[in-house]
Design an enzyme around this catalytic site. Structure first.
Site, PDB file in Angstrom:
ATOM      1  N   THR A   3       0.834  -1.198   0.000  1.00 12.05           N
ATOM      2  CA  THR A   3       0.000   0.000   0.000  1.00 12.05           C
ATOM      3  C   THR A   3       0.872   1.252   0.000  1.00 12.05           C
ATOM      4  O   THR A   3       0.553   2.253  -0.651  1.00 12.05           O
ATOM      5  CB  THR A   3      -0.934   0.008   1.218  1.00 12.05           C
ATOM      6  OG1 THR A   3      -1.519  -1.281   1.363  1.00 12.05           O
ATOM      7  CG2 THR A   3      -2.029   1.044   1.067  1.00 12.05           C
ATOM      8  N   TYR A   4       1.962   1.196   0.741  1.00 13.99           N
ATOM      9  CA  TYR A   4       2.907   2.317   0.759  1.00 13.99           C
ATOM     10  C   TYR A   4       3.367   2.665  -0.651  1.00 13.99           C
ATOM     11  O   TYR A   4       3.282   3.813  -1.094  1.00 13.99           O
ATOM     12  CB  TYR A   4       4.101   1.966   1.646  1.00 13.99           C
ATOM     13  CG  TYR A   4       5.278   2.889   1.497  1.00 13.99           C
ATOM     14  CD1 TYR A   4       5.182   4.232   1.878  1.00 13.99           C
ATOM     15  CD2 TYR A   4       6.494   2.443   0.982  1.00 13.99           C
ATOM     16  CE1 TYR A   4       6.263   5.093   1.742  1.00 13.99           C
ATOM     17  CE2 TYR A   4       7.578   3.296   0.848  1.00 13.99           C
ATOM     18  CZ  TYR A   4       7.459   4.614   1.226  1.00 13.99           C
ATOM     19  OH  TYR A   4       8.522   5.462   1.082  1.00 13.99           O
ATOM     20  N   ALA A   5       3.841   1.659  -1.386  1.00 12.37           N
ATOM     21  CA  ALA A   5       4.331   1.896  -2.750  1.00 12.37           C
ATOM     22  C   ALA A   5       3.216   2.413  -3.654  1.00 12.37           C
ATOM     23  O   ALA A   5       3.435   3.302  -4.482  1.00 12.37           O
ATOM     24  CB  ALA A   5       4.910   0.608  -3.322  1.00 12.37           C
ATOM     25  N   THR A   9       0.601   4.203  -2.850  1.00 12.22           N
ATOM     26  CA  THR A   9       0.283   5.610  -2.596  1.00 12.22           C
ATOM     27  C   THR A   9       1.384   6.528  -3.114  1.00 12.22           C
ATOM     28  O   THR A   9       1.108   7.625  -3.613  1.00 12.22           O
ATOM     29  CB  THR A   9       0.041   5.890  -1.099  1.00 12.22           C
ATOM     30  OG1 THR A   9       1.197   5.523  -0.331  1.00 12.22           O
ATOM     31  CG2 THR A   9      -1.171   5.139  -0.586  1.00 12.22           C
TER      32      THR A   9
END
Length: 328
Positions: free
Chosen positions: A153-155, A157
């Site tokens: 999810t980090y990547a 966003t």
């Protein structure tokens, strides 16, 4: 020549702190914002801020997910550039807490791009990550590679922020430079990162967790080299460009651990684990484009960089060993 004023988001963070120091040394006026959240221990954030006391530095505790507050607090300044380094970091945490990343990374970036548009700010420098390369198997990673295979999810966003910034560049003429950082390390680094946790736990005789049974390698990048790349971007205004900022060598994780053991003169107690969800086995940075346009060069080899970190850690161990690692 008139002194330029730069807005740095996440100024109490690892890269934000070092970037602010560099710009202050180069006679820029720096306005820094940070919400001082507790994703990792805010004690180190406050200590970084204390070292930024300077006649040309102004700090505001501010959450950039609140557009109204951004406009209220920052309306009186005339910024030439925004260096947007603030973000919700962490791969594992993003999988379990996706809304924190949607709010901070995407909405926060949207707010700052809107602010830049409304104030006609000349340049927007956006911190991104090597994580956007996701499942790409071609090495080294190049800026022209397709980045549609994010695995955290980090990547996702951060990739969304790159696309959003491109949209603002296209529609409103905002000058955007995207910097994809590769595994940044060094003094004043984040307590949730591997180098910090490994050093602390080896020193205390505690176990360290090593994922994928140690079969991993990274383009580790020393903080001074990252800051030189950010400063190169400050001096090079373009319509919209993406640059990798990575180390000059790719280092095996177990070699990284061995260096820490050497400089601490202490063996690690290692627990080997399987690969974490959202993680990748290898990152290798191509920095040819950054070298050509930003005059970027990674000057610090891994031996020198790790030794500098361990020396700093030992000089400050009395309080560093008390820090909470972060929300995992």
């Amino acid at each position: 020549m008139k002194q330029k004023t730069v807005l740095i988001t996440g100024v109490a963070g690892f890269i934000g702190f070092h970037t602010a120091k560099k710009l202050l040394n180069e006679n820029y006026k720096v306005v820094g914002i940070d919400n001082l959240n507790d994703y990792y221990d805010p004690i180190i954030k406050k200590k970084r801020l204390a070292l930024l006391k300077h006649k040309n530095f102004i700090f505001h505790k501010l959450d950039f997910t609140n557009f109204k507050k951004i406009n209220t607090v920052l309306k009186g300044y005339s910024f030439s550039k925004i260096i947007h380094l603030g973000a919700q970091a962490g791969v594992r945490y993003s999988i379990e807490n996706p809304f924190a990343y949607e709010q901070t990374n995407f909405l926060g970036t949207l707010n700052l791009l809107e602010f830049a548009k409304s104030k006609k700010i000349d340049q927007f420098i956006l911190a991104s990550t090597s994580s956007v390369y996701g499942k790409n198997e071609k090495q080294p990673f190049e800026e022209s590679d397709v980045t549609d295979s994010a695995i955290s999810t980090y990547a996702a966003t951060k990739k969304a922020c790159e696309v959003l910034a491109h949209t603002y560049s296209h529609l409103f003429g905002t000058h955007v430079t995207v910097l994809r950082f590769f595994t940044v390390y060094g003094p004043w680094g984040r307590p949730d990162m591997a180098l910090f946790k490994f050093t602390k736990n080896i020193l205390l005789g505690k176990q360290i967790d090593v994922y994928n049974n140690g079969d991993m390698q990274r383009s580790f990048t020393y903080i001074d080299d990252i800051v030189s790349g950010v400063f190169g971007a400050v001096k090079n205004v373009e319509k919209y460009e993406i640059y990798n900022l990575g180390g000059s060598e790719t280092v095996k994780l177990m070699d990284f651990v061995s260096l820490i053991e050497t400089y601490l003169s202490k063996k690690a107690k290692i627990k080997f684990l399987k690969m974490q969800a959202g993680d990748v086995k290898e990152t290798v940075a191509s920095t040819k484009k950054a070298a050509a346009h930003l005059y970027y060069k990674a000057n610090t080899n891994i031996q020198t960089g790790v030794q500098k970190f361990v020396d700093w850690f030992m000089q400050n161990k009395s309080w560093l060993i008390t820090l909470k690692d972060g929300k995992q």
